[in-house]
Write a protein that holds these residues in place. Structure first.
Motif, short mmCIF file in Angstrom:
data_model
loop_
_atom_site.label_atom_id
_atom_site.label_comp_id
_atom_site.label_asym_id
_atom_site.label_seq_id
_atom_site.Cartn_x
_atom_site.Cartn_y
_atom_site.Cartn_z
N GLU A 49 2.40 16.19 11.77
CA GLU A 49 2.57 15.92 13.21
C GLU A 49 1.82 16.94 14.05
N ARG A 50 1.73 18.18 13.56
CA ARG A 50 0.96 19.19 14.29
C ARG A 50 -0.53 18.83 14.28
N LEU A 51 -1.04 18.35 13.16
CA LEU A 51 -2.44 17.95 13.08
C LEU A 51 -2.71 16.74 13.98
N ILE A 52 -1.76 15.80 14.07
CA ILE A 52 -1.93 14.65 14.96
C ILE A 52 -1.95 15.10 16.42
N THR A 53 -1.15 16.09 16.76
CA THR A 53 -1.15 16.63 18.13
C THR A 53 -2.52 17.21 18.47
N PHE A 54 -3.13 17.94 17.51
CA PHE A 54 -4.49 18.45 17.73
C PHE A 54 -5.47 17.29 17.90
N ALA A 55 -5.31 16.25 17.10
CA ALA A 55 -6.23 15.11 17.18
C ALA A 55 -6.11 14.41 18.53
N LYS A 56 -4.92 14.36 19.13
CA LYS A 56 -4.75 13.73 20.43
C LYS A 56 -5.47 14.50 21.53
N ARG A 57 -5.65 15.81 21.35
CA ARG A 57 -6.42 16.59 22.32
C ARG A 57 -7.89 16.16 22.29
N GLY A 58 -8.44 15.98 21.09
CA GLY A 58 -9.77 15.39 20.93
C GLY A 58 -10.94 16.29 21.20
N ASP A 59 -10.74 17.57 21.52
CA ASP A 59 -11.88 18.43 21.82
C ASP A 59 -12.42 19.06 20.53
N LEU A 60 -13.53 19.80 20.67
CA LEU A 60 -14.18 20.39 19.51
C LEU A 60 -13.31 21.46 18.86
N SER A 61 -12.63 22.24 19.68
CA SER A 61 -11.76 23.29 19.13
C SER A 61 -10.65 22.68 18.28
N ALA A 62 -10.05 21.59 18.76
CA ALA A 62 -8.99 20.92 17.99
C ALA A 62 -9.55 20.37 16.68
N ARG A 63 -10.75 19.81 16.73
CA ARG A 63 -11.36 19.27 15.50
C ARG A 63 -11.58 20.38 14.48
N ARG A 64 -12.03 21.54 14.93
CA ARG A 64 -12.23 22.65 14.00
C ARG A 64 -10.92 23.16 13.42
N ARG A 65 -9.86 23.15 14.23
CA ARG A 65 -8.56 23.57 13.71
C ARG A 65 -8.08 22.62 12.61
#
Length: 258
Positions: A49-65
């Motif tokens: 669920e934490r990874l999905i939250t990052f994916a909902k942000r959609g920016d480059l920093s979230a993708r790298r995380r």
């Protein structure tokens, strides 16, 4: 070794645990559902669920995380491009755990972990929108009440200032009236001085009329000549032309023993 924060450790050590959970998350995002033990599912759920939250942000920093956990770029692309948009209306609860029968052999409890990609039902969406509208209306009502209270307080303050100003003006008017009355009473109490025969009143500035040099004082009955001792200190109530005129009017010379 440090104790994990949630539940028993999965695998032989922390590094092994991270690899197991990363592989489980990768499989979940690739196939939308996986079958695993209950212990692994409970440790996987918060990570997924934490990874999905990052994916909902959609920016480059979230993708790298996300790439630090899920190494497969194709799975990461699917997570950001397909899964995250389906979760846009949800505020949590991206996964579902369903218990199934125990595993043969060791009798371990098994579960199915799946992504909840179904769109919100019309009823739930309506309820959610109604709750949001209720919250907005409550906030607007509180803001209006606060504005009305502020306006009423300002109005009361202006009314008090106007009342204080009115009282001050009335007090000044009363004081002015009392002062005028006192002055009038003082003028009324001042007796008119009757001029003796042969005397002339002083000018408005207290100076002597032309041709009058002798000062007369009604209260003492004395007159003062220019060469007298108290001539300069005496304020004349009326003037005589000569000492003879003053004596004819019944006044005595100041300083005389008679």
């Amino acid at each position: 070794m440090p104790t994990p924060t949630k539940g028993p450790r999965v695998g032989g050590g922390p590094a092994h645990e991270r690899l197991i959970l990363a592989n489980l998350a990768t499989s979940l995002f690739e196939h939308d559902r996986i079958t695993t033990t209950e212990a692994k599912a409970k440790r996987l759920r918060p990570l997924a669920e934490r990874l999905i939250t990052f994916a909902k942000r959609g920016d480059l920093s979230a993708r790298r995380r996300v790439l630090t956990v899920v190494r497969d770029k194709g799975v990461v692309h699917r997570l950001f491009a397909e899964i995250a948009p389906d979760m846009a209306q949800r505020q949590g609860g991206y996964t579902r755990i369903t218990k199934i029968g125990p595993r043969k052999g060791d009798n371990a409890p098994m579960v199915v972990v799946e992504l909840v990609r179904e769109p919100l039902s019309a009823k739930k969406a309506t309820v959610k929108e109604a709750e949001s509208a209720t919250k907005r209306a409550a906030k607007q009502g509180e803001a209006k009440k606060a504005a009305a209270a502020t306006k009423a307080a300002e109005k009361d303050k202006k009314a008090e200032e106007a009342e204080d100003l009115t009282l001050t003006e009335a007090s000044d008017e009363v004081e002015s009236t009392d002062s005028d009355a006192t002055e009038a009473a003082s003028l009324a109490d001042t007796p008119d001085i009757e001029l003796p025969e042969g005397a002339a009143p002083a000018n408005e500035d207290g100076s002597a009329p032309e041709g009058y040099t002798v000062k007369g004082n009604a209260s003492s009955g004395l007159y003062h000549e220019p060469d007298g001792q108290w001539y300069e200190q005496t304020q004349a109530e009326f003037w005589f032309k000569s000492a003879e005129d003053a004596e004819a009017a019944g006044f005595k010379k100041a300083g005389s023993s008679d």
